[in-house]
Design a protein around this motif. Structure first.
Motif, PDB file in Angstrom:
ATOM      1  N   PHE A   1      -3.846   0.079   6.196  1.00 23.07           N
ATOM      2  CA  PHE A   1      -4.535  -0.958   5.720  1.00 23.07           C
ATOM      3  C   PHE A   1      -5.362  -0.990   6.666  1.00 23.07           C
ATOM      4  O   PHE A   1      -7.010  -1.555   6.985  1.00 23.07           O
ATOM      5  CB  PHE A   1      -4.227  -2.029   5.080  1.00 23.07           C
ATOM      6  CG  PHE A   1      -5.023  -2.674   5.170  1.00 23.07           C
ATOM      7  CD1 PHE A   1      -5.595  -2.411   3.451  1.00 23.07           C
ATOM      8  CD2 PHE A   1      -4.882  -3.864   5.310  1.00 23.07           C
ATOM      9  CE1 PHE A   1      -6.929  -3.390   3.468  1.00 23.07           C
ATOM     10  CE2 PHE A   1      -5.950  -5.114   4.511  1.00 23.07           C
ATOM     11  CZ  PHE A   1      -6.915  -4.696   3.633  1.00 23.07           C
TER      12      PHE A   1
ATOM     13  N   PHE B   1       2.757  -7.645   3.831  1.00 20.56           N
ATOM     14  CA  PHE B   1       3.580  -6.458   3.667  1.00 20.56           C
ATOM     15  C   PHE B   1       4.056  -6.449   4.349  1.00 20.56           C
ATOM     16  O   PHE B   1       5.158  -6.246   5.727  1.00 20.56           O
ATOM     17  CB  PHE B   1       2.975  -5.434   3.758  1.00 20.56           C
ATOM     18  CG  PHE B   1       3.495  -4.800   2.562  1.00 20.56           C
ATOM     19  CD1 PHE B   1       3.355  -3.745   1.690  1.00 20.56           C
ATOM     20  CD2 PHE B   1       3.656  -3.472   3.747  1.00 20.56           C
ATOM     21  CE1 PHE B   1       4.744  -3.286   0.808  1.00 20.56           C
ATOM     22  CE2 PHE B   1       4.378  -1.999   3.002  1.00 20.56           C
ATOM     23  CZ  PHE B   1       4.892  -1.960   2.478  1.00 20.56           C
TER      24      PHE B   1
ATOM     25  N   SER C   1      -1.445  -7.267   2.180  1.00 19.15           N
ATOM     26  CA  SER C   1      -1.133  -6.255   3.584  1.00 19.15           C
ATOM     27  C   SER C   1      -0.523  -7.124   4.796  1.00 19.15           C
ATOM     28  O   SER C   1       0.315  -6.681   5.227  1.00 19.15           O
ATOM     29  CB  SER C   1      -2.196  -5.921   4.529  1.00 19.15           C
ATOM     30  OG  SER C   1      -3.163  -4.580   3.321  1.00 19.15           O
TER      31      SER C   1
ATOM     32  N   LEU D   1      -0.085   1.292   0.911  1.00 22.94           N
ATOM     33  CA  LEU D   1      -0.441  -0.072   1.680  1.00 22.94           C
ATOM     34  C   LEU D   1      -0.546   0.008   2.570  1.00 22.94           C
ATOM     35  O   LEU D   1      -0.246  -1.738   2.836  1.00 22.94           O
ATOM     36  CB  LEU D   1      -1.377  -1.017   0.175  1.00 22.94           C
ATOM     37  CG  LEU D   1      -1.819  -1.845   0.423  1.00 22.94           C
ATOM     38  CD1 LEU D   1      -3.975  -0.983   0.321  1.00 22.94           C
ATOM     39  CD2 LEU D   1      -2.399  -2.769  -0.501  1.00 22.94           C
ATOM     40  N   ASP D   2       0.393   0.461   3.510  1.00 23.21           N
ATOM     41  CA  ASP D   2       1.258   0.096   3.803  1.00 23.21           C
ATOM     42  C   ASP D   2       0.369  -0.203   5.366  1.00 23.21           C
ATOM     43  O   ASP D   2      -1.193  -0.397   5.161  1.00 23.21           O
ATOM     44  CB  ASP D   2       2.232   0.724   5.056  1.00 23.21           C
ATOM     45  CG  ASP D   2       1.541   1.698   5.593  1.00 23.21           C
ATOM     46  OD1 ASP D   2       0.039   1.937   5.638  1.00 23.21           O
ATOM     47  OD2 ASP D   2       1.846   2.044   6.494  1.00 23.21           O
ATOM     48  N   SER D   3       0.800  -1.620   5.559  1.00 22.50           N
ATOM     49  CA  SER D   3      -0.271  -2.174   6.931  1.00 22.50           C
ATOM     50  C   SER D   3      -1.080  -1.679   7.799  1.00 22.50           C
ATOM     51  O   SER D   3      -2.085  -2.086   8.302  1.00 22.50           O
ATOM     52  CB  SER D   3       0.686  -3.038   7.561  1.00 22.50           C
ATOM     53  OG  SER D   3       0.931  -4.174   6.886  1.00 22.50           O
TER      54      SER D   3
ATOM     55  N   ILE E   1      -8.844   0.906  -1.265  1.00 22.50           N
ATOM     56  CA  ILE E   1      -8.149  -0.147  -1.446  1.00 22.50           C
ATOM     57  C   ILE E   1      -7.583  -0.927  -2.817  1.00 22.50           C
ATOM     58  O   ILE E   1      -6.385  -1.169  -3.059  1.00 22.50           O
ATOM     59  CB  ILE E   1      -8.691  -1.269  -0.535  1.00 22.50           C
ATOM     60  CG1 ILE E   1      -8.216  -0.932   0.939  1.00 22.50           C
ATOM     61  CG2 ILE E   1      -8.398  -2.556  -0.693  1.00 22.50           C
ATOM     62  CD1 ILE E   1      -9.472  -2.001   1.766  1.00 22.50           C
TER      63      ILE E   1
ATOM     64  N   ALA F   1      -6.797  -7.933  -0.789  1.00 24.28           N
ATOM     65  CA  ALA F   1      -5.799  -7.279  -0.326  1.00 24.28           C
ATOM     66  C   ALA F   1      -5.148  -7.246   1.150  1.00 24.28           C
ATOM     67  O   ALA F   1      -3.447  -7.083   1.589  1.00 24.28           O
ATOM     68  CB  ALA F   1      -6.451  -5.022   0.127  1.00 24.28           C
TER      69      ALA F   1
END
Lengths: 270, 779
Positions: free
Chosen positions: B143, B452, B449, B138-140, B379, B445
């Motif tokens: 995403f 993150f 993100s 789930l790296d930005s 997600i 999410a």
């Protein structure tokens, strides 16, 4: 959401000449009174006092109208101003007056709308037929069908309001006042609705009206023999088919309520 | 990819001149590969050229060695591992989604989003147990660039514009003021709580105000993905749905600005008034700029779709690509990408839909739904995986205070704002509504993100922030998401009406619009009906002319609605096996003649002339008819496979309507006659017959031998005195058949189109019930 227009109309009137000299009856009286007695007072108190002073004043009639139509005094005052503007300062208004409103010219159902104003059935007097001229009271009566519901209303009141609004619509369709909207009448409605869209509209109108009528018939009288004849939409059926539209919360407009301006005016004079 | 090719490069060191050259080539290839890599990590086309060049390099190199046996089978996982793993994830997500619906009653108790998170947790746990490094799923980057856009586009394209515009003020109030309030309330109090911790000498004291506010601005925005996932399952009424959902979409601009603002200044440490003013301006730029970018791309898409009538296959692509471009362009300037997507979808939809073929419309619908549901699933799974993976730093005080403050601020915010809003609203928000709006404020999410994205060196508390964000997300999704459904039931909040829109409602919606505009005009002030009407007229007069190619697309809404309904009815007519149904929602025996003022004169003589058919005979006739229809339908189905490019919906439409009319005429006659003979055999009323047909169409197998030979005698069957029911039935059946055949030989294209049209619709119930949200461009 905001009502800049409401404030603006108020201010245009009040602006250049100052509050005391505005032709609006409330402010004028408040101004007089304040200057005469030199006593500070809110607009409401002054108004109440003024009302007691004279029985024949239009404001008293307004109060009476407010009780009957559910409008606030400010709204009535506003509508009265508009009424006079439309009628050219006459006591009554005629169809021609309404027809000359420029913005209305593009409305496909202009005729029905104007007709509804002159329809006696919409004026809570138990009469039928139409009249040529209506006074301010009748004008208000018709307008009162477009009041929004309030949060405080009980379920019964809401139901009553819904029926009243639906009745207004029904009367618009039921031109001959026989209690049913016949196919011919319904076709007319759809035709008018599509009257601004040229020939394609005219062709489709009949088919649409027929389909709509069929739908009403099949919703309300599901089993019909081949020889039965569905005369037209009764009010009950009308209610039934428009159940999903939630008329009570949709058929309304925002009436200008210059409440705040008047209050400010009253304060500034004191 | 680079790591896979790395070892191969090493043996080349310290060779002669030609080898040097080769090595240089190899390095160049590698460099090129590593440059391409970040851009094309997710897309397979980039993999191929690199693969080729590697092969070539290897092949050239191998000439210097002694020849080995040619490997018949070799394993090269690194070659494909990125796309392969992506495909695996997608497969896992889809299978999970599939699985949940196979387990009975599970999906009615627990929302899917919760289940997916649990699956994610399990998968993450497995990966960890296996000793592998958990991929940063789930790296930005992935995403925001891959997973989020489909969901938002789906939401924007199918946004119910009318309720959205009617409640825009309220939505904006919640989205802007509400989010600001949340951010500052949570941030401020959080900072205060961190300061008054007496017995805790830990890091909390070091937490400054700006990071607190930054954290609060991340956590305070309601998340569209979570809201969609939960609200779609509880079927709440339109008003509440659009309020919460609209808020979650529009608060993006606030979040973006707050995030960038606080991120910028938490380094500097001080904020001046000027910064505040700049922030407000920046908010306006971000929000309006996003909408503008979206609208521009939307109009471009609409304009492009005007010319696609010859290349129908790529029509849907324009919608997706233009929308994605809008999103990327907005993101490029740090404008609100979400608002750009929403604006783009909402602007292009009415025009695009009028231009493209019916089939493309279905394609768009399906693709959007498919992408968005896969994205959503991924997600939530990734959220679970990231939870297992992430570096956590659990701080009881911080986490509990955050959760509590989020709840409290949401409740206070909603109640306070509703108090203000209700002064202006005509349809007031009740206490129940307020509760649902407050309770529906789920986080998701996007917050994660954004968290993150924070850089470790600027924010030493990043891990703690992430943990707190995850806790809040889990709390809202699990606790609120699971309890909201029973609460809705308990409070008896009004549900969404499932009923399809009837034509009477459509007529009266239009009528009411005009009526209210007229009354406003008479009142002499220009309320929103007036402006709506004005915009609608401009739209019709100018914009539609530019953007919509054919005339039919420009027809008034009521007529368009009618045509659509007619179409649907015709499809049902064919599907149900030919029973004539008037265009209406309910089955009934009422037919056209029941409402026609003038009755057909021929009715009576027919009745007299008709011989009574024995019941068995009638049944036999019906079976014959059915099997004929069945055969037609099967033939129709097989057509679907080949002709994709030619989609003559437009050409076939009028033709089709005429044919439908013909069928209806015939059916009317049949029903009429049936009704006349009905008293003898009431159980076989056409309604029943239809119901049976509709309920079990597969039961009637086409029997080759039982199909009657077709004898069409067009001269005789119309005369009412000579007609007999049997003939009429057969004539009807055969005539219909004949129509098909004729059409097939004489007008292959039109007929083709019709068939395709029908089959498509037959096999296509549509992904959801929102087929009818055909709102006008302006409400």
């Amino acid at each position: 959401m905001l009502r800049p227009r409401a404030l603006r109309t108020g201010c245009v009137d009040l602006g250049p000449r100052g509050c005391q000299r505005v032709p609006c009856a409330w402010c004028a009286r408040v101004g007089d009174r304040a200057s005469r007695t030199g006593r500070a007072g809110g607009a409401a108190a002054a108004a109440a006092a003024a009302m007691g002073a004279s029985q024949t004043r239009p404001e008293h009639r307004h109060q009476d109208l407010a009780d009957r139509t559910g409008f606030s005094l400010e709204q009535i005052k506003n509508l009265h101003k508009r009424f006079q503007q439309l009628s050219g300062d006459e006591d009554t208004i005629s169809k021609e007056n309404l027809e000359s409103i420029p913005t209305l010219a593009n409305n496909p159902i202009r005729k029905q709308i104007i007709g509804a104003f002159f329809d006696k059935r919409n004026q809570h007097r138990g009469e039928a037929g139409s009249c040529d001229q209506i006074g301010f009271e009748q004008f208000l009566m018709v307008m009162s069908h477009f009041r929004p519901p309030t949060l405080k209303m009980t379920a019964e009141e809401k139901e009553a309001m819904r029926r009243e609004k639906l009745r207004f619509l029904f009367n618009m369709h039921d031109t001959d006042n026989d209690g049913t909207i016949t196919l011919v009448e319904y076709r007319k409605v759809v035709e008018e609705l599509l009257s601004k869209s040229g020939s394609i509209g005219q062709e489709a109108a009949e088919a649409i009206a027929d389909a709509a009528m069929l739908e009403v018939a099949s919703t309300n009288v599901p089993t019909m023999g081949p020889d039965d004849f569905y005369e037209g939409i009764t009010f009950e059926h009308f209610e039934q088919i428009l159940k999903g539209l939630e008329m009570e919360s949709r058929m309304h407009i925002r009436f200008l309520d210059v409440d705040t301006t008047t209050m400010r005016c009253g304060k500034s004079t004191s | 990819m680079t790591s896979g090719t790395g070892p191969r490069g090493r043996p080349g060191a310290g060779r002669g001149l030609p080898e040097r050259g080769l090595l240089l080539l190899l390095v160049l290839v590698l460099l090129e590969g590593s440059v391409v890599f970040p851009l094309g990590a997710a897309s397979s086309p980039d993999v191929d050229p690199r693969g080729h060049s590697e092969d070539r390099a290897v092949a050239e190199e191998s000439q210097n060695y002694s020849k080995k046996a040619f490997p018949v089978l070799s394993l090269d996982y690194h070659h494909i591992h990125v796309p392969f793993e992506i495909a695996l994830w997608v497969l896992l997500a889809s299978l999970m989604k599939l699985g949940f619906h196979l387990i009975p009653r599970l999906s009615s108790i627990v929302p899917e989003s919760c289940l997916l998170i649990v699956v994610g947790l399990l998968v993450g746990g497995f990966i960890k147990l296996a000793g592998e490094k958990v991929p940063p799923v789930l790296d930005s980057q992935s995403f925001f660039l891959c997973l989020l856009p489909p969901i938002i586009l789906d939401a924007g394209y199918f946004l119910p514009i009318r309720p959205f515009m009617e409640n825009l003020g309220t939505i904006l109030m919640f989205a802007v003021v509400g989010t600001l309030w949340n951010a500052f309330f949570v941030g401020g109090l959080l900072y205060a709580v961190c300061q008054i911790q007496p017995g805790n000498p830990s890091d909390l004291h070091n937490l400054e105000l700006l990071p607190c506010l930054l954290f609060a601005s991340i956590i305070s925005a309601v998340d569209p993905v979570a809201v969609l996932a939960v609200f779609e399952e509880i079927h709440i009424n339109e008003l509440l749905h659009i309020l919460v959902f609209g808020e979650s979409l529009l608060n993006d601009a606030v979040t973006v600005v707050l995030y960038h603002l606080f991120e910028e200044y938490s380094g500097a440490g001080t904020v001046t008034i000027l910064d505040g003013v700049l922030g407000v301006i920046s908010f306006l730029v971000v929000a309006l700029g996003g909408v503008l970018v979206g609208a521009i791309y939307g109009f471009l898409a609409a304009f492009t779709s005007r010319f696609t009538s010859h290349v129908r296959v790529i029509e849907p692509l324009f919608v997706f690509v233009y929308s994605y471009m809008a999103y990327l362009s907005a993101e490029m300037f740090h404008l609100s990408g979400i608002m750009a997507l929403i604006a783009c979808g909402a602007v292009m939809r009415p025009y695009v839909e009028a231009n493209i073929s019916h089939k493309s419309h279905t394609t768009i619908k399906y693709f959007l739904k498919m992408w968005s549901s896969v994205s959503e699933t991924l997600i939530f799974i990734f959220l679970g995986v990231a939870t297992v993976d992430g570096p956590h730093s659990w701080n009881w005080t911080f986490v509990t205070v955050t959760v509590l403050l989020c709840l409290v601020s949401r409740v206070i915010g909603v109640i306070g704002l509703t108090f203000v809003i209700n002064k202006f609203r005509i349809v007031k928000l009740t206490t129940k509504d307020q509760f649902i709006v407050a309770y529906g404020g789920l986080r998701g999410a996007i917050a994660f993100s954004l968290g993150f994205l924070l850089e470790e060196k600027h924010f030493p508390m990043r891990d703690m922030f992430l943990t707190a964000i995850i806790t809040v997300i889990f709390f809202t999704v699990f606790v609120q998401g699971m309890t909201i459904k029973p609460l809705v039931e308990l409070l008896a909040v009004k549900k969404k009406q499932e009923a399809k829109r009837t034509i009477n409602e459509e007529i009266h919606t239009q009528f009411l619009d005009h009526l209210l505009t007229g009354i406003e005009d008479i009142c002499g002030h220009y309320g929103h009906h007036h402006w709506k009407d004005k915009l609608n007229r401009i739209n019709k007069k100018y914009v539609k002319k530019c953007l919509i190619a054919d005339e039919r697309g420009r027809e008034p809404q009521l007529i368009a609605f009618y045509h659509k309904m007619e179409m649907k009815q015709a499809i049902e007519l064919v599907e149900s096996g030919g029973g004539f149904k008037p265009p209406s929602a309910l089955p009934s025996t009422v037919s056209m003649q029941n409402i026609q003022p003038k009755k057909p004169a021929a009715a009576k003589p027919v009745q007299r002339a008709l011989p009574q058919l024995p019941k068995g005979r009638e049944e036999e006739i019906r079976t014959i008819l059915r099997s004929n229809l069945q055969r037609t339908r099967q033939r129709l189905r097989s057509y679907n496979r080949h002709t994709l490019v030619a989609d003559p919906y437009e050409e076939g439409f009028s033709d089709f309507i005429i044919k439908k009319q013909k069928i209806i005429e015939l059916e009317k006659k049949i029903i009429h006659m049936n009704n006349l003979t009905l008293p003898a055999a009431p159980p076989d009323s056409p309604t029943l017959c239809r119901a049976r047909l509709a309920s079990d169409p597969q039961a009637y197998r086409p029997k080759r031998d039982s199909v009657p030979t077709i004898q069409v005698d067009l001269a005789s069957p119309q005369s009412p005195d000579s007609v007999n029911l049997m003939d009429e039935f057969r004539a009807n059946g055969s005539r219909r058949e004949e129509e098909e055949d004729q059409g097939l030989t004489m007008r292959p294209r039109g007929e083709d189109g019709r068939r395709e049209q029908l089959t498509r619709c037959l096999s296509d119930p549509g992904p959801s019930a929102d087929e009818d949200e055909d709102e006008p461009f302006l409400p």
